[in-house]
Scaffold this motif. Structure first.
Motif, PDB file in Angstrom:
ATOM      1  N   MET A  52     -18.470 -13.141 -19.099  1.00  0.00           N
ATOM      2  CA  MET A  52     -17.168 -13.574 -18.430  1.00  0.00           C
ATOM      3  C   MET A  52     -17.107 -12.941 -17.046  1.00  0.00           C
ATOM      4  O   MET A  52     -17.543 -11.671 -16.992  1.00  0.00           O
ATOM      5  N   VAL A  53     -16.833 -13.540 -16.145  1.00  0.00           N
ATOM      6  CA  VAL A  53     -16.802 -12.914 -14.628  1.00  0.00           C
ATOM      7  C   VAL A  53     -15.592 -13.628 -14.010  1.00  0.00           C
ATOM      8  O   VAL A  53     -14.749 -14.180 -14.340  1.00  0.00           O
ATOM      9  N   HIS A  54     -15.203 -12.625 -13.070  1.00  0.00           N
ATOM     10  CA  HIS A  54     -14.008 -12.687 -12.181  1.00  0.00           C
ATOM     11  C   HIS A  54     -14.373 -13.784 -11.147  1.00  0.00           C
ATOM     12  O   HIS A  54     -15.463 -13.738 -10.518  1.00  0.00           O
ATOM     13  N   PRO A  55     -13.493 -14.661 -10.515  1.00  0.00           N
ATOM     14  CA  PRO A  55     -13.745 -15.846  -9.676  1.00  0.00           C
ATOM     15  C   PRO A  55     -14.171 -15.038  -8.177  1.00  0.00           C
ATOM     16  O   PRO A  55     -14.312 -15.693  -7.213  1.00  0.00           O
ATOM     17  N   GLU A  56     -13.841 -13.751  -8.162  1.00  0.00           N
ATOM     18  CA  GLU A  56     -14.224 -13.257  -6.991  1.00  0.00           C
ATOM     19  C   GLU A  56     -15.771 -13.130  -6.502  1.00  0.00           C
ATOM     20  O   GLU A  56     -16.222 -12.706  -5.602  1.00  0.00           O
ATOM     21  N   CYS A  57     -16.586 -13.294  -7.619  1.00  0.00           N
ATOM     22  CA  CYS A  57     -18.029 -13.282  -7.696  1.00  0.00           C
ATOM     23  C   CYS A  57     -18.335 -14.569  -7.033  1.00  0.00           C
ATOM     24  O   CYS A  57     -17.858 -15.494  -6.900  1.00  0.00           O
ATOM     25  N   ARG A  58     -19.656 -14.280  -6.679  1.00  0.00           N
ATOM     26  CA  ARG A  58     -20.281 -15.648  -5.746  1.00  0.00           C
ATOM     27  C   ARG A  58     -20.321 -16.828  -6.587  1.00  0.00           C
ATOM     28  O   ARG A  58     -20.516 -16.735  -7.927  1.00  0.00           O
ATOM     29  N   PRO A  59     -20.179 -18.045  -6.034  1.00  0.00           N
ATOM     30  CA  PRO A  59     -20.394 -19.103  -6.747  1.00  0.00           C
ATOM     31  C   PRO A  59     -21.666 -19.383  -7.679  1.00  0.00           C
ATOM     32  O   PRO A  59     -21.646 -19.875  -8.725  1.00  0.00           O
ATOM     33  N   GLU A  60     -22.561 -18.592  -7.248  1.00  0.00           N
ATOM     34  CA  GLU A  60     -24.035 -18.907  -7.762  1.00  0.00           C
ATOM     35  C   GLU A  60     -23.759 -18.146  -9.320  1.00  0.00           C
ATOM     36  O   GLU A  60     -24.632 -18.424 -10.147  1.00  0.00           O
ATOM     37  N   VAL A  61     -22.932 -17.048  -9.018  1.00  0.00           N
ATOM     38  CA  VAL A  61     -22.776 -16.329 -10.363  1.00  0.00           C
ATOM     39  C   VAL A  61     -21.724 -16.899 -11.546  1.00  0.00           C
ATOM     40  O   VAL A  61     -21.903 -17.026 -12.687  1.00  0.00           O
ATOM     41  N   THR A  62     -20.668 -17.235 -10.787  1.00  0.00           N
ATOM     42  CA  THR A  62     -19.743 -17.845 -11.715  1.00  0.00           C
ATOM     43  C   THR A  62     -20.322 -19.254 -12.409  1.00  0.00           C
ATOM     44  O   THR A  62     -19.957 -19.724 -13.646  1.00  0.00           O
ATOM     45  N   ALA A  63     -21.044 -19.775 -11.589  1.00  0.00           N
ATOM     46  CA  ALA A  63     -21.798 -21.263 -12.452  1.00  0.00           C
ATOM     47  C   ALA A  63     -22.732 -20.650 -13.660  1.00  0.00           C
ATOM     48  O   ALA A  63     -22.788 -21.543 -14.448  1.00  0.00           O
ATOM     49  N   VAL A  99       0.177 -10.973   7.045  1.00  0.00           N
ATOM     50  CA  VAL A  99      -0.587 -11.969   6.733  1.00  0.00           C
ATOM     51  C   VAL A  99       0.229 -13.031   5.871  1.00  0.00           C
ATOM     52  O   VAL A  99       0.119 -14.284   5.967  1.00  0.00           O
ATOM     53  N   LYS A 100       0.783 -12.492   4.737  1.00  0.00           N
ATOM     54  CA  LYS A 100       1.448 -13.016   3.859  1.00  0.00           C
ATOM     55  C   LYS A 100       2.724 -13.878   4.661  1.00  0.00           C
ATOM     56  O   LYS A 100       3.059 -14.962   4.266  1.00  0.00           O
ATOM     57  N   ALA A 101       3.255 -13.130   5.564  1.00  0.00           N
ATOM     58  CA  ALA A 101       4.347 -13.798   6.345  1.00  0.00           C
ATOM     59  C   ALA A 101       3.771 -14.853   7.266  1.00  0.00           C
ATOM     60  O   ALA A 101       4.699 -15.476   7.604  1.00  0.00           O
ATOM     61  N   GLU A 102       2.444 -15.198   7.605  1.00  0.00           N
ATOM     62  CA  GLU A 102       1.958 -15.978   8.166  1.00  0.00           C
ATOM     63  C   GLU A 102       1.536 -17.074   7.187  1.00  0.00           C
ATOM     64  O   GLU A 102       1.073 -18.280   7.720  1.00  0.00           O
ATOM     65  N   SER A 103       1.810 -17.205   6.095  1.00  0.00           N
ATOM     66  CA  SER A 103       1.285 -18.140   5.076  1.00  0.00           C
ATOM     67  C   SER A 103       2.369 -18.974   4.540  1.00  0.00           C
ATOM     68  O   SER A 103       3.485 -18.867   4.587  1.00  0.00           O
ATOM     69  N   ASP A 104       2.005 -20.031   3.869  1.00  0.00           N
ATOM     70  CA  ASP A 104       3.074 -20.871   3.241  1.00  0.00           C
ATOM     71  C   ASP A 104       3.111 -20.638   1.786  1.00  0.00           C
ATOM     72  O   ASP A 104       4.374 -20.733   1.138  1.00  0.00           O
ATOM     73  N   ILE A 105       2.418 -20.231   1.294  1.00  0.00           N
ATOM     74  CA  ILE A 105       2.318 -19.890  -0.484  1.00  0.00           C
ATOM     75  C   ILE A 105       1.201 -18.990  -0.688  1.00  0.00           C
ATOM     76  O   ILE A 105       0.098 -18.762  -0.060  1.00  0.00           O
ATOM     77  N   CYS A 106       1.555 -17.736  -1.609  1.00  0.00           N
ATOM     78  CA  CYS A 106       0.565 -17.066  -2.032  1.00  0.00           C
ATOM     79  C   CYS A 106       0.034 -17.528  -3.437  1.00  0.00           C
ATOM     80  O   CYS A 106       0.520 -18.487  -4.190  1.00  0.00           O
ATOM     81  N   CYS A 107      -1.190 -16.887  -3.824  1.00  0.00           N
ATOM     82  CA  CYS A 107      -1.701 -17.090  -5.092  1.00  0.00           C
ATOM     83  C   CYS A 107      -2.560 -15.739  -5.664  1.00  0.00           C
ATOM     84  O   CYS A 107      -2.561 -14.945  -4.889  1.00  0.00           O
ATOM     85  N   THR A 108      -2.540 -15.915  -6.852  1.00  0.00           N
ATOM     86  CA  THR A 108      -3.434 -14.630  -7.342  1.00  0.00           C
ATOM     87  C   THR A 108      -4.658 -15.473  -8.087  1.00  0.00           C
ATOM     88  O   THR A 108      -4.821 -16.429  -8.253  1.00  0.00           O
ATOM     89  N   SER A 109      -5.641 -14.488  -8.697  1.00  0.00           N
ATOM     90  CA  SER A 109      -6.762 -15.257  -9.437  1.00  0.00           C
ATOM     91  C   SER A 109      -6.337 -16.030 -10.664  1.00  0.00           C
ATOM     92  O   SER A 109      -6.928 -16.805 -11.059  1.00  0.00           O
ATOM     93  N   ALA A 110      -5.342 -15.642 -11.253  1.00  0.00           N
ATOM     94  CA  ALA A 110      -4.656 -16.226 -12.266  1.00  0.00           C
ATOM     95  C   ALA A 110      -4.028 -17.689 -12.273  1.00  0.00           C
ATOM     96  O   ALA A 110      -3.914 -18.254 -12.856  1.00  0.00           O
ATOM     97  N   ASN A 111      -3.543 -17.694 -10.943  1.00  0.00           N
ATOM     98  CA  ASN A 111      -2.835 -19.056 -10.797  1.00  0.00           C
ATOM     99  C   ASN A 111      -3.084 -19.899  -9.573  1.00  0.00           C
ATOM    100  O   ASN A 111      -2.567 -20.732  -9.081  1.00  0.00           O
TER     101      ASN A 111
END
Ligand code: 13P
Ligand code: SF4
Length: 298
Positions: A191-202, A114-126
């Motif tokens: 403090m929560v991780h952005p992999e949580c649902r938007p209703e939670v991060t909000a 999947v990375k090979a099919e992509s233009d750029i990667c990211c992590t939750s930090a960047n």
């Protein structure tokens, strides 16, 4: 066990890299305990001949992509990431055909293909910085985590098309559970991780990657924290802040794949030099471009 691993590590000229969600004893024996971004950076820089990646499959694959001349061991071969499995290269190619001008931004929680099919990667930090690095007139397809995608899109003030993927561990947390935890610990910062649902991060005081949470807890004046990410992070949080209190947002915040690595498996991996993770050259070359573009974003 401990001494055996240390001895084997010396004999093999190996480095042990551990994700922050690993069991405490794995974190203790590791040379580096970090988030996905730092693990990738360190793998790219190491002088060791062997990298023992205590984490999940895509992390070991990233190390293999960045260091083709090193041996990469994943002590528990079946430690996968269900989110990474939510996008296949075939499905991504089909979506790209529908959006031929889109820039594909792919979370590192994805397979090498999947990375090979992509233009750029990211992590939750960047993720926010990566999105901001893309010219404003470009359409963006964000793969595979729709929760991280929505969070980063909001921060970067950018429209994006989201893949329908999510983390089964983080996505289980509900806003009601967060409010319940707040009621129990009214003084605590959430403090929560952005992999949580938007209703939670909000509802959180702070949303960041695992390394961002460690920084926030260290620098904050607060003495109590509610932690909305995989429970393995509690080990470093408590170790780095003996005067502060940390409460997991919900007891279901456990990733079974991250817990599959044990000291016994690390020892066996170093003894037998397997399971080794390799990536075929034609996939590696294309996946490497996506990872390198990510590592260039400052
Ligand atoms: P980070 O360490 O990059 O925040 O990653 C979270 C995660 O779920 C890794 O699988
Ligand atoms: Fe994958 Fe979620 Fe486990 Fe991270 S915590 S490895 S995203 S399933």
């Amino acid at each position: 066990m401990w001494e055996d691993i240390k001895q084997l590590k010396k004999e093999r000229n190996a480095i042990i890299l551990s994700h922050l969600y690993q069991r405490p004893e794995i974190q203790e024996i590791a040379d580096l305990v970090a988030d996905s971004l730092e693990l990738a950076r360190r793998a790219a820089q190491t002088d060791a001949d062997v990298i023992v990646l205590c984490g999940v499959h895509f992390m070991a694959e990233s190390a293999a992509i960045l260091c083709p001349d090193k041996i990469v061991l994943l002590p528990e071969e079946d430690a996968g990431c269900p989110m990474a499995d939510m996008v296949t290269p075939e499905a991504l190619r089909a979506k790209k055909a529908e959006m031929p001008n889109a820039v594909v931004v792919t979370y590192v929680n994805s397979s090498a293909e999947v990375k090979a099919e992509s233009d750029i990667c990211c992590t939750s930090a960047n993720a926010v910085k990566v999105i901001q690095s893309i010219p404003e007139d470009k359409e963006i397809l964000f793969v595979p985590d729709k929760n991280l995608g929505q969070f980063a899109a909001k921060q970067a003030n950018r429209e994006m098309v989201m893949w329908e993927g999510h983390c089964r561990t983080h996505d289980l947390v509900t806003p009601e559970e967060l409010l319940e935890a707040k009621k129990k610990y009214p003084e605590a910062k959430v403090m929560v991780h952005p992999e949580c649902r938007p209703e939670v991060t909000a509802l959180a005081d702070h949303v960041s990657s695992t390394s961002g949470m460690l920084r926030y807890a260290r620098e904050s004046q607060a003495k109590q924290f509610i932690v909305g990410t995989e429970s393995g992070i509690l080990h470093q949080l408590c170790k780095q802040n003996p005067d502060k209190e940390f409460h997991i947002l919900h007891k279901k915040l456990i990733c079974p794949n991250m817990k599959a690595t044990t000291l016994k498996k690390v020892k066996e991996a170093l003894e037998n030099m397997r399971p080794q993770i390799t990536v075929p050259a034609h996939i590696r070359e294309r996946a490497l471009k996506s990872l390198e573009r990510m590592l260039e974003v400052k």
